[in-house]
Design a protein around this motif. Structure first.
Motif, PDB file in Angstrom:
ATOM      1  N   LYS A 181      32.765 -15.303 -31.281  1.00  0.00           N
ATOM      2  CA  LYS A 181      31.636 -14.518 -31.776  1.00  0.00           C
ATOM      3  C   LYS A 181      30.349 -15.333 -31.730  1.00  0.00           C
ATOM      4  CE  LYS A 181      29.728 -12.404 -35.950  1.00  0.00           C
ATOM      5  NZ  LYS A 181      29.945 -12.085 -37.384  1.00  0.00           N
ATOM      6  N   LYS A 182      30.404 -16.573 -32.214  1.00  0.00           N
ATOM      7  CA  LYS A 182      29.223 -17.430 -32.245  1.00  0.00           C
ATOM      8  C   LYS A 182      28.684 -17.660 -30.846  1.00  0.00           C
ATOM      9  CE  LYS A 182      27.647 -21.990 -33.769  1.00  0.00           C
ATOM     10  NZ  LYS A 182      28.056 -23.267 -34.420  1.00  0.00           N
ATOM     11  N   ARG A 183      29.577 -17.941 -29.905  1.00  0.00           N
ATOM     12  CA  ARG A 183      29.132 -18.208 -28.535  1.00  0.00           C
ATOM     13  C   ARG A 183      28.591 -16.930 -27.873  1.00  0.00           C
ATOM     14  NH1 ARG A 183      29.767 -22.176 -30.847  1.00  0.00           N
ATOM     15  NH2 ARG A 183      30.665 -24.142 -30.137  1.00  0.00           N
ATOM     16  N   TYR A 184      29.207 -15.789 -28.204  1.00  0.00           N
ATOM     17  CA  TYR A 184      28.712 -14.531 -27.650  1.00  0.00           C
ATOM     18  C   TYR A 184      27.285 -14.269 -28.119  1.00  0.00           C
ATOM     19  CZ  TYR A 184      27.915  -9.532 -27.113  1.00  0.00           C
ATOM     20  OH  TYR A 184      27.352  -8.314 -26.810  1.00  0.00           O
ATOM     21  N   LEU A 185      27.041 -14.464 -29.425  1.00  0.00           N
ATOM     22  CA  LEU A 185      25.707 -14.226 -29.965  1.00  0.00           C
ATOM     23  C   LEU A 185      24.692 -15.217 -29.400  1.00  0.00           C
ATOM     24  CD1 LEU A 185      26.607 -13.450 -33.698  1.00  0.00           C
ATOM     25  CD2 LEU A 185      25.935 -11.840 -31.907  1.00  0.00           C
ATOM     26  N   GLN A 186      25.171 -16.365 -28.906  1.00  0.00           N
ATOM     27  CA  GLN A 186      24.288 -17.336 -28.260  1.00  0.00           C
ATOM     28  C   GLN A 186      24.037 -16.986 -26.796  1.00  0.00           C
ATOM     29  OE1 GLN A 186      26.441 -20.988 -28.962  1.00  0.00           O
ATOM     30  NE2 GLN A 186      25.388 -21.389 -30.906  1.00  0.00           N
ATOM     31  N   GLY A 187      24.693 -15.936 -26.312  1.00  0.00           N
ATOM     32  CA  GLY A 187      24.470 -15.493 -24.940  1.00  0.00           C
ATOM     33  C   GLY A 187      25.351 -16.148 -23.907  1.00  0.00           C
ATOM     34  N   VAL A 188      26.403 -16.862 -24.347  1.00  0.00           N
ATOM     35  CA  VAL A 188      27.265 -17.580 -23.414  1.00  0.00           C
ATOM     36  C   VAL A 188      27.990 -16.619 -22.466  1.00  0.00           C
ATOM     37  CG1 VAL A 188      29.323 -19.045 -23.212  1.00  0.00           C
ATOM     38  CG2 VAL A 188      27.598 -19.541 -24.959  1.00  0.00           C
ATOM     39  N   TYR A 189      28.421 -15.469 -22.984  1.00  0.00           N
ATOM     40  CA  TYR A 189      29.246 -14.566 -22.189  1.00  0.00           C
ATOM     41  C   TYR A 189      28.473 -13.407 -21.566  1.00  0.00           C
ATOM     42  CZ  TYR A 189      32.750 -16.966 -25.033  1.00  0.00           C
ATOM     43  OH  TYR A 189      33.505 -17.916 -25.661  1.00  0.00           O
ATOM     44  N   GLY A 190      27.185 -13.278 -21.862  1.00  0.00           N
ATOM     45  CA  GLY A 190      26.435 -12.138 -21.352  1.00  0.00           C
ATOM     46  C   GLY A 190      26.819 -10.867 -22.097  1.00  0.00           C
ATOM     47  N   ALA A 191      26.759  -9.719 -21.407  1.00  0.00           N
ATOM     48  CA  ALA A 191      27.100  -8.408 -21.994  1.00  0.00           C
ATOM     49  C   ALA A 191      26.378  -8.195 -23.325  1.00  0.00           C
ATOM     50  CB  ALA A 191      28.615  -8.295 -22.183  1.00  0.00           C
ATOM     51  N   ASP A 192      25.102  -8.565 -23.355  1.00  0.00           N
ATOM     52  CA  ASP A 192      24.331  -8.503 -24.595  1.00  0.00           C
ATOM     53  C   ASP A 192      23.290  -7.387 -24.495  1.00  0.00           C
ATOM     54  OD1 ASP A 192      23.506  -9.124 -27.088  1.00  0.00           O
ATOM     55  OD2 ASP A 192      22.622 -11.067 -26.609  1.00  0.00           O
ATOM     56  N   GLN A 193      22.831  -6.950 -25.648  1.00  0.00           N
ATOM     57  CA  GLN A 193      21.765  -5.939 -25.705  1.00  0.00           C
ATOM     58  C   GLN A 193      20.423  -6.681 -25.742  1.00  0.00           C
ATOM     59  OE1 GLN A 193      22.868  -2.670 -25.905  1.00  0.00           O
ATOM     60  NE2 GLN A 193      20.837  -1.803 -25.654  1.00  0.00           N
ATOM     61  N   ILE A 194      19.629  -6.504 -24.712  1.00  0.00           N
ATOM     62  CA  ILE A 194      18.355  -7.208 -24.623  1.00  0.00           C
ATOM     63  C   ILE A 194      17.267  -6.329 -25.242  1.00  0.00           C
ATOM     64  CG2 ILE A 194      16.724  -8.369 -23.125  1.00  0.00           C
ATOM     65  CD1 ILE A 194      19.558  -9.568 -23.171  1.00  0.00           C
ATOM     66  N   ILE A 195      16.711  -6.774 -26.377  1.00  0.00           N
ATOM     67  CA  ILE A 195      15.696  -6.002 -27.091  1.00  0.00           C
ATOM     68  C   ILE A 195      14.314  -6.588 -26.816  1.00  0.00           C
ATOM     69  CG2 ILE A 195      14.944  -5.115 -29.331  1.00  0.00           C
ATOM     70  CD1 ILE A 195      17.700  -4.147 -28.530  1.00  0.00           C
ATOM     71  N   ASN A 196      13.410  -5.777 -26.356  1.00  0.00           N
ATOM     72  CA  ASN A 196      12.025  -6.199 -26.103  1.00  0.00           C
ATOM     73  C   ASN A 196      11.198  -5.863 -27.345  1.00  0.00           C
ATOM     74  OD1 ASN A 196       9.329  -6.480 -25.262  1.00  0.00           O
ATOM     75  ND2 ASN A 196       9.899  -6.049 -23.129  1.00  0.00           N
ATOM     76  N   TYR A 197      11.141  -6.800 -28.298  1.00  0.00           N
ATOM     77  CA  TYR A 197      10.443  -6.548 -29.563  1.00  0.00           C
ATOM     78  C   TYR A 197       8.937  -6.342 -29.395  1.00  0.00           C
ATOM     79  CZ  TYR A 197      14.663  -7.387 -32.245  1.00  0.00           C
ATOM     80  OH  TYR A 197      15.916  -7.278 -32.782  1.00  0.00           O
TER      81      TYR A 197
END
Length: 287
Positions: free
Chosen positions: A249-265
Motif C-alpha cells: 500500500k505504501k509503495r503504491y501510494l508513492q507511485g511505484v506501481y502506477g495505476a494511480d489517479q492523477i488529480i490536477n489540483y
C-alpha cells in the motif's frame, strides 16, 4: 467495437464474415457447433458465478441449500461469528402477477400480440434478528443494509458451491463492508476455500497488505486514450516488490506501481475560482 481474430477453428473459418461487430466469437462458434467453443461456453455458463450486489437476489438456487437444516445452521453460526445479528433464515414463497406476451401470426402474415397476466411463484429470503428484549423479528432481504446483503450473498454462494471448482467474479466486493469483514471475506477466498478461484475488484488500498501473494494483486491502468492495461505486482523486476512482508500500500501510494489517479489540483481550483493554498493560509492567520 473492433475485433481481431488471429487464429480460428477451421470449421468456422469460412463463416467469419458472418460474425457481427457486436457479436462475440465464442458465442458465434458454439452456435455453429465448434466442440472447443461449446466446451468453453458450457464452462462459463455452469462454473462461472457472478456475485452482483446491485441486483435483487434470486432465492431459487438457495432453496435446496437452506432446506437442509445442517447447512442453514452452519451459515447462521458463521454469520453470528462475523458479528451479524441474524438468528434464523426463512425462504417464503408467494404468487406474483407477471405479464406474458404472446406473438401470433395468421395465414396472411399479419402479426398480432396478446398479453395475459399469470401468477408465478416467487421465493423471498427473510432474516430473523433479535431486539433488546430477545424477541425475534423478521426483515426481508432487500430491507437489510448493503453490507449485510453483500456478506450474506458472498457466504451463501460460497457455502452452496463448496467442493466445486468454480470461478467467482465480484465487482467492488468490499464497498459496503467494514475492513475487518473484508479481511474475513479474503480469508474465505484465500485460505478456507481451496477448490475455487476468485476475481474481485476494489479501490481499497489497505487490502494489498492483507495476506495476499504478489501474484494475486493486479492493477488496471488507463492510458490517455482510455484503454486499460492489466498487470501484476509480480511483473516488477525488483525482488523487494515481490516480498510478502513488503508494504504494498505504501509503495503504491508513492507511485511505484502506477495505476494511480492523477488529480490536477490547479485546474480544479481554476474551474472553481478559488486558491486553496491562499484559503488555508488565510484561515490559519484568522485562527
Amino acid at each position: 467495437i473492433k475485433q481481431e481474430f488471429k487464429v480460428v477453428p477451421k470449421s468456422i473459418a469460412k463463416s467469419m464474415s458472418q460474425v457481427r461487430k457486436n457479436q462475440l466469437l465464442l458465442f458465434f462458434a458454439q452456435m455453429n457447433n465448434v466442440t472447443e467453443a461449446k466446451n468453453a461456453f458450457s464452462w462459463i455458463v455452469s462454473d462461472v458465478t457472478i456475485i452482483n450486489k446491485n441486483v435483487d437476489i434470486n432465492a431459487k438456487p438457495f432453496i435446496p441449500f437452506f432446506g437442509d437444516e445442517t447447512n442453514k445452521e452452519k451459515m447462521l453460526i458463521f454469520l453470528r461469528a462475523a458479528d451479524f445479528n441474524i438468528y434464523d433464515i426463512e425462504l417464503r414463497e408467494r404468487l406474483q402477477p407477471q405479464q406474458k406476451v404472446t406473438i401470433n401470426q395468421d395465414v396472411n402474415g399479419e402479426i398480432s400480440t396478446s398479453i395475459q397476466t399469470v401468477d408465478e411463484k416467487v421465493t423471498d429470503i427473510y432474516l430473523a434478528h433479535k431486539n433488546r428484549e430477545g424477541k425475534l423479528f423478521w426483515l426481508h432481504y432487500k430491507d437489510e443494509s448493503a453490507g449485510t446483503k453483500l456478506f450474506f450473498l458472498i457466504v451463501a454462494t460460497i457455502f452452496m458451491n463448496q467442493g466445486r471448482e468454480a470461478l467467482f467474479l465480484i465487482d467492488e466486493f468490499d464497498a459496503p463492508l467494514h475492513i475487518k469483514l473484508t479481511e474475513v471475506a479474503l480469508r474465505l477466498f484465500n485460505e478456507w476455500n481451496s477448490t475455487s478461484q476468485f476475481v474481485v475488484t476494489t479501490h481499497e488500498f489497505s487490502l494489498m497488505d492483507l495476506s495476499l501473494r504478489p501474484d494475486q494483486i493486479w492493477f488496471v491502468e488507463k492510458d490517455r486514450f482510455g484503454c486499460s492495461e492489466l498487470y501484476s505486482i509480480f511483473d516488477f523486476d525488483s525482488p523487494d516488490c515481490r516480498r510478502q512482508d513488503y508494504g504494498y500500500k505504501k509503495r503504491y501510494l508513492q507511485g511505484v506501481y502506477g495505476a494511480d489517479q492523477i488529480i490536477n489540483y490547479p485546474m480544479l481550483e481554476d474551474v472553481l475560482g478559488v486558491n486553496y493554498e491562499c484559503a488555508k493560509s488565510e484561515a490559519k492567520s484568522n485562527g
